[in-house]
Design an enzyme around this catalytic site. Sequence first.
Site, short mmCIF file in Angstrom:
data_model
loop_
_atom_site.label_atom_id
_atom_site.label_comp_id
_atom_site.label_asym_id
_atom_site.label_seq_id
_atom_site.Cartn_x
_atom_site.Cartn_y
_atom_site.Cartn_z
N MET A 30 12.12 -5.60 7.64
CA MET A 30 12.42 -5.76 9.07
C MET A 30 11.14 -6.08 9.85
O MET A 30 11.08 -5.87 11.06
CB MET A 30 13.09 -4.49 9.60
N HIS A 34 3.09 -3.82 6.85
CA HIS A 34 1.92 -2.96 6.61
C HIS A 34 1.65 -2.89 5.11
O HIS A 34 2.32 -3.58 4.31
CB HIS A 34 2.16 -1.57 7.22
N GLY A 36 2.43 -0.82 2.89
CA GLY A 36 3.60 -0.46 2.07
C GLY A 36 4.34 -1.73 1.66
O GLY A 36 4.67 -1.93 0.48
N HIS A 37 4.58 -2.60 2.64
CA HIS A 37 5.23 -3.88 2.34
C HIS A 37 4.36 -4.70 1.38
O HIS A 37 4.85 -5.39 0.51
CB HIS A 37 5.46 -4.69 3.62
N GLN A 61 22.46 -1.98 11.45
CA GLN A 61 22.08 -0.72 10.81
C GLN A 61 21.45 0.28 11.77
O GLN A 61 21.04 1.36 11.36
CB GLN A 61 21.18 -0.97 9.59
N GLY A 146 11.24 -0.14 -1.69
CA GLY A 146 10.32 1.00 -1.70
C GLY A 146 11.05 2.31 -1.92
O GLY A 146 12.16 2.50 -1.41
N LYS A 148 10.10 4.86 -0.57
CA LYS A 148 9.98 5.52 0.74
C LYS A 148 11.37 5.76 1.34
O LYS A 148 11.63 6.79 1.95
CB LYS A 148 9.13 4.61 1.65
P1 AMP Z 1 11.49 -1.93 6.30
O1 AMP Z 1 10.76 -3.12 6.84
O2 AMP Z 1 11.05 -0.64 6.90
O3 AMP Z 1 12.99 -2.12 6.29
O4 AMP Z 1 11.07 -1.82 4.77
C1 AMP Z 1 11.20 -2.90 3.89
C2 AMP Z 1 10.93 -2.42 2.49
O5 AMP Z 1 9.61 -1.88 2.40
C3 AMP Z 1 11.88 -1.29 2.03
O6 AMP Z 1 12.23 -1.50 0.68
C4 AMP Z 1 11.04 -0.06 2.21
O7 AMP Z 1 11.43 1.01 1.36
C5 AMP Z 1 9.66 -0.58 1.83
N1 AMP Z 1 8.61 0.28 2.38
C6 AMP Z 1 8.45 0.67 3.66
N2 AMP Z 1 7.39 1.51 3.77
C7 AMP Z 1 6.89 1.66 2.51
C8 AMP Z 1 5.81 2.41 1.96
N3 AMP Z 1 5.04 3.19 2.71
N4 AMP Z 1 5.59 2.32 0.63
C9 AMP Z 1 6.39 1.54 -0.17
N5 AMP Z 1 7.42 0.81 0.31
C10 AMP Z 1 7.67 0.86 1.63
#
Ligand code: AMP
Length: 274
Positions: A30, A34, A36-37, A61, A146, A148
């Site tokens: 989304m 960072h 994590g991504h 969502q 992730g 997470k």
């Molecule tokens: P989001 O943009 O928050 O929807 O996350 C996109 C993807 O990045 C999802 O699969 C999350 O689980 C993963 N993600 C977000 N934060 C982290 C993190 N700190 N470590 C690993 N994966 C992450």
Amino acid sequence: MLIIKDIYNLQTYLNAYRDKGYSIGYVPTMGALHEGHRSLIEKSCNDNQKTIISIFINEKQFNDAQDFEAYPRNKGDDYNFCDKHNVDIIFEPSAEEIYPKEYKSIQNSHFKNILCDQYRPGHFDGVVNVLNRLFNIIESNKVYFGEKDFQQLKIVENLIKENFPNLKLVPVSTVRSTEGIALSSRNSKLSKKQMTDFISFQKEVIQFITHLDKKADLIEANKKAEEFIKSYEKFDYFEFRNATNLSLEGSLVEARLFYAIYKSSVRLIDNIRL
Ligand code: AMP
């Protein structure tokens, strides 16, 4: 790097990749990217010849309209981030592209009424709808998620098992700051003071779990968790669950601690392996 907004163009490029025999890795996000991504992107680039990332803030969502409005957005930075980390295609569709008029909704039927599903009704329906659509459009070989968002990962595992037998799900460990908090797009919404408080909270959580007897069953452990969290402000849940089936059965050895807490209006989730 290509930035593509429409399905027709996207599929033209993806088909050209497939014609050349390239394997395609996909990272759904989304935005507000960072480290994590980055970990997901890197894994995909290592495993595949081509990596595609989607940036789509899926309104379906968000069970709270204000939360959707407040969700961090930083387009330009995201483009630079992807370029720097060797992404081949950014797919950034509009809501109309993802949900055309004739679109038929689906529902999530897994891991219901627990953890985030209990406190964010409809959230995972939104998640499975957007992913079902994106997986059908992109038809990658692998997809990266992730740990997470652990309940999401489990739900996606089932969605793939049921609807996408040729797609391989690759889970990626949570990336944390040096202080131990899980990186999240939502962290940017915290004030300095809230961030300091959150870091202390996380340190106390780690202290709490390191002192528990790992042979204890989850019922016993959750009584202690309830005691621990009593003195903290607002939270949705703070509990140990079996990491395989998210039940309350078994001992701490096979569990993770799941929490969702609030710092003012910012909701933060994490899960920690024992
Ligand atoms: P989001 O943009 O928050 O929807 O996350 C996109 C993807 O990045 C999802 O699969 C999350 O689980 C993963 N993600 C977000 N934060 C982290 C993190 N700190 N470590 C690993 N994966 C992450």
